[in-house]
Design a protein around this motif. Structure first.
Motif, mmCIF file in Angstrom:
data_model
loop_
_atom_site.group_PDB
_atom_site.id
_atom_site.type_symbol
_atom_site.label_atom_id
_atom_site.label_comp_id
_atom_site.label_asym_id
_atom_site.label_seq_id
_atom_site.Cartn_x
_atom_site.Cartn_y
_atom_site.Cartn_z
ATOM 1 N N VAL A 31 0.846 -1.197 0.000
ATOM 2 C CA VAL A 31 0.000 0.000 0.000
ATOM 3 C C VAL A 31 0.880 1.246 0.000
ATOM 4 O O VAL A 31 1.773 1.399 0.829
ATOM 5 C CB VAL A 31 -0.939 0.010 1.219
ATOM 6 C CG1 VAL A 31 -1.809 1.270 1.206
ATOM 7 C CG2 VAL A 31 -1.811 -1.235 1.236
ATOM 8 N N CYS A 34 -3.555 5.511 1.354
ATOM 9 C CA CYS A 34 -4.897 5.077 1.759
ATOM 10 C C CYS A 34 -5.620 6.258 2.390
ATOM 11 O O CYS A 34 -5.138 6.856 3.361
ATOM 12 C CB CYS A 34 -4.820 3.915 2.749
ATOM 13 S SG CYS A 34 -6.451 3.291 3.231
ATOM 14 N N GLY A 58 -9.945 0.991 6.131
ATOM 15 C CA GLY A 58 -9.332 1.520 4.914
ATOM 16 C C GLY A 58 -9.771 0.829 3.637
ATOM 17 O O GLY A 58 -9.544 -0.371 3.466
ATOM 18 N N HIS A 59 -10.427 1.597 2.744
ATOM 19 C CA HIS A 59 -10.880 1.033 1.468
ATOM 20 C C HIS A 59 -10.620 1.965 0.285
ATOM 21 O O HIS A 59 -10.994 1.657 -0.832
ATOM 22 C CB HIS A 59 -12.376 0.689 1.535
ATOM 23 C CG HIS A 59 -13.242 1.857 1.902
ATOM 24 N ND1 HIS A 59 -13.585 2.143 3.206
ATOM 25 C CD2 HIS A 59 -13.820 2.820 1.138
ATOM 26 C CE1 HIS A 59 -14.342 3.229 3.224
ATOM 27 N NE2 HIS A 59 -14.505 3.658 1.983
ATOM 28 N N GLU A 60 -9.995 3.111 0.519
ATOM 29 C CA GLU A 60 -9.644 4.049 -0.555
ATOM 30 C C GLU A 60 -8.133 4.025 -0.716
ATOM 31 O O GLU A 60 -7.421 4.763 -0.033
ATOM 32 C CB GLU A 60 -10.081 5.472 -0.189
ATOM 33 C CG GLU A 60 -11.533 5.637 0.186
ATOM 34 C CD GLU A 60 -11.862 7.041 0.683
ATOM 35 O OE1 GLU A 60 -13.041 7.323 0.900
ATOM 36 O OE2 GLU A 60 -10.919 7.858 0.862
ATOM 37 N N ALA A 61 -7.632 3.171 -1.602
ATOM 38 C CA ALA A 61 -6.182 2.959 -1.576
ATOM 39 C C ALA A 61 -5.607 2.642 -2.953
ATOM 40 O O ALA A 61 -6.321 2.352 -3.904
ATOM 41 C CB ALA A 61 -5.843 1.824 -0.605
ATOM 42 N N SER A 62 -4.287 2.697 -3.020
ATOM 43 C CA SER A 62 -3.539 2.336 -4.219
ATOM 44 C C SER A 62 -2.175 1.817 -3.794
ATOM 45 O O SER A 62 -1.722 2.058 -2.670
ATOM 46 C CB SER A 62 -3.385 3.551 -5.145
ATOM 47 O OG SER A 62 -2.630 4.571 -4.498
ATOM 48 N N THR A 82 -5.094 0.289 -8.285
ATOM 49 C CA THR A 82 -6.057 0.589 -7.237
ATOM 50 C C THR A 82 -7.078 -0.540 -7.267
ATOM 51 O O THR A 82 -6.971 -1.463 -8.081
ATOM 52 C CB THR A 82 -6.714 1.964 -7.442
ATOM 53 O OG1 THR A 82 -7.572 2.235 -6.313
ATOM 54 C CG2 THR A 82 -7.524 2.019 -8.717
ATOM 55 N N SER A 85 -13.637 -0.995 -3.533
ATOM 56 C CA SER A 85 -13.814 -1.147 -2.088
ATOM 57 C C SER A 85 -14.599 -2.404 -1.746
ATOM 58 O O SER A 85 -14.491 -2.940 -0.641
ATOM 59 C CB SER A 85 -14.543 0.077 -1.515
ATOM 60 O OG SER A 85 -15.804 0.248 -2.134
ATOM 61 N N ALA A 121 -6.952 -1.532 4.152
ATOM 62 C CA ALA A 121 -5.677 -1.102 3.569
ATOM 63 C C ALA A 121 -4.902 -0.091 4.413
ATOM 64 O O ALA A 121 -3.931 0.485 3.918
ATOM 65 C CB ALA A 121 -5.921 -0.527 2.176
ATOM 66 N N MET A 122 -5.291 0.142 5.655
ATOM 67 C CA MET A 122 -4.494 1.011 6.514
ATOM 68 C C MET A 122 -3.385 0.172 7.137
ATOM 69 O O MET A 122 -3.312 -0.046 8.352
ATOM 70 C CB MET A 122 -5.366 1.686 7.574
ATOM 71 C CG MET A 122 -6.309 2.713 6.977
ATOM 72 S SD MET A 122 -7.289 3.599 8.207
ATOM 73 C CE MET A 122 -8.320 4.603 7.123
ATOM 74 N N ALA A 146 -5.827 7.236 -4.857
ATOM 75 C CA ALA A 146 -6.629 6.813 -3.709
ATOM 76 C C ALA A 146 -7.991 7.490 -3.692
ATOM 77 O O ALA A 146 -8.914 7.024 -3.016
ATOM 78 C CB ALA A 146 -5.873 7.105 -2.409
#
Length: 343
Positions: A31, A34, A58-62, A82, A85, A121-122, A146
């Motif tokens: 990751v 995020c 965490g669901h907004e990630a790349s 990416t 979610s 994803a955190m 993200a």
């Protein structure tokens, strides 16, 4: 691996956590960025039932693919990606109809509820199935990528709603999703956009990003102001990006006869519905849930500059400082919209 673990209401800890083991159809992603979603901050209070500790949110990630399972055939090590979610199964009734957000077997990254638990994803690494991956356009920064997830929520909401050229649109809530709806409406050619929020700073930003008018319900009677602007008819469409009793009913009050309300936010599990007003004025109500295949279009919008993501990113901070930034977001510190964590 290092991870930001939600341990109890209002408590997040930076911990050493086992590195995920991938299945044969999964990849392991390092990751790189995020985002902290509003739903994460809401879940952090322990009131939603959607973030039952212990869980990694965490669901907004790349990030970058560093391992892949034996049956992963569409992706290579080193690919910048990416991901959705929602983890969809790909084979149920809804998935076969490309309604992946309604998948009968869905799981949502970073959510822990009665039905399932799925770490998010955190963390330094996250494992996801290959069917929810999207390649990043060359040169797109991980922090910007993200934001494709919240943008996809806005675009999906617009796609779900019958918005026509020349319509007046009211967007209630000028947080991340509301700002994305405003910018997306403008990109799709809808220029008569009104923003509603109780934060004057955010209303000013909404005007800069495409709204033609902005109202604060703490200072103005919003429905009266909107009827004045629309020659006494009311607005054609309302997007409620908050989802509480007050915003739902405000939205209905603003609509003209035959108008449509799109419900995006669901901060409250239930609201009171003015049934007679909805029936006698032929109001249509549309529910919208996350996104369903809008990622490629949204990545194109970000790369092409249709969406000003830089203005919406308030801070990029180390994952280890995540607990502090959750508190600052929960306390509604002025000027904060999107905070990106970098493991």
């Amino acid at each position: 691996m290092k991870a930001l673990l939600y341990t109890k209401p209002f408590e997040l800890e930076s911990v050493d956590f086992p590195k995920p083991e991938i299945k044969e159809n999964e990849v392991l992603i390092q990751v790189k960025a995020c985002g902290i979603c509003g739903s994460d901050v809401h879940g952090y209070t322990g009131t939603t039932g959607r973030r039952i500790p212990p869980v990694i949110m965490g669901h907004e990630a790349s990030g970058v693919i560093i391992e892949k399972g034996l049956k992963v055939d569409k992706w290579q090590l080193g690919d910048h990606v990416t991901f959705d979610s929602t983890i969809s199964c790909g084979s149920c009734y809804f998935c076969e109809r490309n309604q992946i957000n309604l998948c009968s077997n869905r799981k949502v990254l970073g959510v822990s509820c009665d039905e399932y638990k799925q770490d998010g994803a955190m963390a330094e690494y996250v494992a996801v199935p290959q069917n929810i991956l999207y390649a990043l356009p060359e040169g797109l920064a991980f922090e910007k990528a993200a934001l494709v997830e919240p943008l996809s929520v806005a675009v999906h909401a617009i796609n779900q709603t019958p918005v026509k050229n020349g319509d007046t649109c009211v967007v209630i809530g000028a947080g991340m999703i509301g700002m994305m709806v405003i910018q997306s409406l403008q990109h799709f050619g809808h220029k008569n956009i009104i923003s509603v929020d109780m934060d004057e700073e955010r209303l000013d930003l909404a005007l800069k990003l495409g709204a033609v008018a902005a109202f604060n319900p703490a200072k103005q009677n919003v429905s009266e102001e909107i009827f004045k602007l629309t020659d006494g008819l009311g607005t054609d469409v309302v997007f409620d990006a908050v989802g509480i009793n007050a915003t739902f009913n405000m939205g209905i009050d603003c609509l003209k006869k035959g108008g449509a309300a799109c419900l995006i936010g669901n901060y409250a599990p239930k609201v009171e519905m003015p049934l007679q007003a909805i029936v006698t004025r032929e109001i249509s109500i549309y529910g919208t849930y996350i996104s369903s295949g809008e990622y490629p279009k949204c990545l194109e919008m970000i790369v092409g500059g249709a969406i000003d993501v830089d203005t919406l990113i308030s801070a990029v901070v180390p994952l280890s400082d995540g607990a502090e930034w959750f508190k600052r977001l929960h306390d509604k510190e002025p000027g904060l919209i999107k905070v990106i964590l970098t493991p």
